[in-house]
Design a protein around this motif. Structure first.
Motif, mmCIF file in Angstrom:
data_model
loop_
_atom_site.group_PDB
_atom_site.id
_atom_site.type_symbol
_atom_site.label_atom_id
_atom_site.label_comp_id
_atom_site.label_asym_id
_atom_site.label_seq_id
_atom_site.Cartn_x
_atom_site.Cartn_y
_atom_site.Cartn_z
ATOM 1 N N ARG A 43 0.884 -1.332 -0.058
ATOM 2 C CA ARG A 43 0.052 0.086 -0.167
ATOM 3 C C ARG A 43 0.942 1.201 0.067
ATOM 4 N NH1 ARG A 43 -3.082 -2.819 3.815
ATOM 5 N NH2 ARG A 43 -2.082 -1.668 5.384
ATOM 6 N N ARG A 44 1.772 1.240 0.878
ATOM 7 C CA ARG A 44 2.752 2.351 1.043
ATOM 8 C C ARG A 44 3.472 2.771 -0.278
ATOM 9 N NH1 ARG A 44 7.804 2.508 2.000
ATOM 10 N NH2 ARG A 44 7.872 0.466 2.651
ATOM 11 N N VAL A 45 4.202 1.666 -0.874
ATOM 12 C CA VAL A 45 4.909 1.863 -1.998
ATOM 13 C C VAL A 45 3.946 2.064 -3.275
ATOM 14 C CG1 VAL A 45 6.373 0.697 -3.967
ATOM 15 C CG2 VAL A 45 6.667 0.352 -1.279
ATOM 16 N N GLY A 46 2.876 1.526 -3.293
ATOM 17 C CA GLY A 46 1.807 1.552 -4.432
ATOM 18 C C GLY A 46 1.259 3.193 -4.523
ATOM 19 N N ARG A 47 0.811 3.613 -3.345
ATOM 20 C CA ARG A 47 0.162 4.948 -3.199
ATOM 21 C C ARG A 47 1.075 6.023 -3.547
ATOM 22 N NH1 ARG A 47 -4.071 3.551 1.613
ATOM 23 N NH2 ARG A 47 -4.993 1.693 0.648
ATOM 24 N N ALA A 48 2.308 5.667 -2.958
ATOM 25 C CA ALA A 48 3.649 6.862 -3.176
ATOM 26 C C ALA A 48 3.771 6.850 -4.734
ATOM 27 C CB ALA A 48 4.638 6.532 -2.469
ATOM 28 N N ALA A 49 3.764 5.745 -5.164
ATOM 29 C CA ALA A 49 4.109 5.668 -6.766
ATOM 30 C C ALA A 49 2.979 6.308 -7.425
ATOM 31 C CB ALA A 49 4.244 4.299 -7.295
ATOM 32 N N VAL A 50 1.652 6.074 -7.407
ATOM 33 C CA VAL A 50 0.483 6.782 -7.835
ATOM 34 C C VAL A 50 0.587 8.197 -7.754
ATOM 35 C CG1 VAL A 50 -1.696 7.045 -7.845
ATOM 36 C CG2 VAL A 50 -0.924 4.779 -7.747
ATOM 37 N N GLN A 51 0.937 8.823 -6.546
ATOM 38 C CA GLN A 51 1.045 10.408 -6.150
ATOM 39 C C GLN A 51 2.185 10.880 -7.237
ATOM 40 O OE1 GLN A 51 1.658 11.396 -2.494
ATOM 41 N NE2 GLN A 51 1.122 13.477 -2.920
ATOM 42 N N ARG A 52 3.207 10.216 -7.160
ATOM 43 C CA ARG A 52 4.645 10.702 -8.009
ATOM 44 C C ARG A 52 4.361 10.778 -9.318
ATOM 45 N NH1 ARG A 52 7.528 14.962 -7.027
ATOM 46 N NH2 ARG A 52 9.505 14.706 -8.054
ATOM 47 N N VAL A 53 4.056 9.491 -9.895
ATOM 48 C CA VAL A 53 4.061 9.254 -11.355
ATOM 49 C C VAL A 53 2.657 10.085 -11.816
ATOM 50 C CG1 VAL A 53 3.095 7.589 -13.220
ATOM 51 C CG2 VAL A 53 4.702 6.902 -11.218
ATOM 52 N N TRP A 54 1.484 10.303 -11.360
ATOM 53 C CA TRP A 54 0.642 11.203 -11.919
ATOM 54 C C TRP A 54 0.800 12.533 -11.624
ATOM 55 C CZ3 TRP A 54 -2.441 9.693 -15.622
ATOM 56 C CH2 TRP A 54 -2.681 8.274 -15.600
ATOM 57 N N HIS A 55 1.520 12.884 -10.716
ATOM 58 C CA HIS A 55 2.088 14.446 -10.452
ATOM 59 C C HIS A 55 3.047 14.800 -11.614
ATOM 60 C CE1 HIS A 55 3.247 18.237 -8.577
ATOM 61 N NE2 HIS A 55 4.395 17.734 -8.906
ATOM 62 N N LEU A 56 3.957 13.874 -11.821
ATOM 63 C CA LEU A 56 4.816 14.398 -13.082
ATOM 64 C C LEU A 56 4.324 14.216 -14.126
ATOM 65 C CD1 LEU A 56 8.084 12.390 -11.760
ATOM 66 C CD2 LEU A 56 7.664 14.904 -11.797
ATOM 67 N N TYR A 57 3.172 13.182 -14.712
ATOM 68 C CA TYR A 57 2.509 13.181 -15.864
ATOM 69 C C TYR A 57 1.806 14.469 -15.985
ATOM 70 C CZ TYR A 57 -0.209 11.583 -19.731
ATOM 71 O OH TYR A 57 -0.654 11.191 -21.035
ATOM 72 N N PHE A 58 1.191 14.917 -14.998
ATOM 73 C CA PHE A 58 0.421 16.376 -15.053
ATOM 74 C C PHE A 58 1.207 17.529 -15.334
ATOM 75 C CE2 PHE A 58 -3.191 13.858 -12.406
ATOM 76 C CZ PHE A 58 -3.794 13.688 -13.601
ATOM 77 N N VAL A 59 2.470 17.464 -14.782
ATOM 78 C CA VAL A 59 3.533 18.579 -15.106
ATOM 79 C C VAL A 59 3.898 18.337 -16.575
ATOM 80 C CG1 VAL A 59 5.987 19.238 -14.846
ATOM 81 C CG2 VAL A 59 4.325 18.445 -12.815
#
Length: 271
Positions: free
Chosen positions: A61-77
């Motif tokens: 959960r910790r790794v997966g949710r952190a990855a979702v947050q980071r990856v999509w933040h960068l994608y929106f950038v």
């Protein structure tokens, strides 16, 4: 032809050429963004599949949710840098670190959950079964411990568990995207009231606004919209959890429905 006529004709040609270049750039930006998305998913999903088998549920959960947050933040950038989208998501930053609550947005398009998860840490999303089974999205969503809504009883139990664990729960009260011609919001499902009552968790409404129908109900992903698309998420009213009796639950849903209808009324003045 007079000098004035030649100048007007030259200006018109420059405008036409500029419009053609802008249209061409929009096509390049849109399909490049889709290509990047496909590559990211194809890279992450096998890794997420493997991590789910070697990590504990809590670590996953910790790794997966952190990855979702980071990856999509960068994608929106990236989307912003390409000029494909404009985002105003800063209101969501106020939710970081707050006590567990239900995040309840309206649902105009498929990007809604990702807009929120990209800014609110440790968000647990409630998702449809077809997302869990999607080869591009499923492994990452399952690693993050997202809840599949294929069983009402299982959904409520898992949702209450996430809230008691301290995680914000992202749940769309409509249960599906708002269809064209359906008005500002679909009739709300009763599950959100049951979860809020059993977990005694408040419901923070979120208002998502966009000027495009992109990825709304019936929109195919490869159909290019007019660019740039604007997305804005603001915090709405925060509702206290209802009582557990039937009348309290029904009243809660009715009040929530009225709130969304008022906030999403197309004739309502916007700030």
């Amino acid at each position: 032809m007079s000098d004035a006529q030649r100048k007007i004709g030259g200006a018109g040609a420059r405008i036409t050429a500029g419009g053609a270049l802008e249209c061409a750039w929009q096509c390049v930006a849109f399909y490049f963004a889709l290509l990047v998305l496909a590559l990211v998913c194809l890279t992450w999903c096998p890794l997420a599949w493997l991590l789910r088998r070697v990590l504990s549920a809590a670590d996953g959960r910790r790794v997966g949710r952190a990855a979702v947050q980071r990856v999509w933040h960068l994608y929106f950038v990236l989307l912003r840098s390409l000029g494909a989208c404009r985002f105003d998501l800063s209101a969501l930053d106020a939710l970081a670190g707050q006590p567990a609550m239900i995040l309840a947005p309206n649902h105009p398009c498929l990007l809604d959950a990702l807009l929120i998860a990209s800014r609110v840490p440790d968000t647990c999303c409630v998702m449809k079964g077809d997302v869990a089974g999607n080869v591009f999205l499923g492994p990452g969503a399952l690693l993050a411990g997202y809840i599949v809504n294929d069983s009402p009883v299982g959904l409520i139990r898992a949702a209450v568990g996430e809230l008691q664990r301290g995680s914000p729960l992202l749940l769309f009260p409509e249960g599906t995207r708002t269809g064209l011609g359906s008005g500002s919001v679909n009739p709300l499902k009763g599950g959100i009231a049951l979860i809020a009552a059993r977990a005694q968790a408040p419901v923070q409404t979120l208002i998502i606004e966009t000027d495009s129908g992109f990825l709304g109900k019936g929109w195919q992903i490869f159909r290019k919209p007019a660019l740039p698309i604007t997305y804005r998420v603001t915090l709405g009213r925060r509702f206290a959890p209802p009582g557990r009796d039937h009348a309290a639950l029904q009243g809660f849903i009715a009040e929530l429905q009225r709130f969304y209808a008022g906030e999403l009324d197309p004739h309502r003045p916007r700030s």
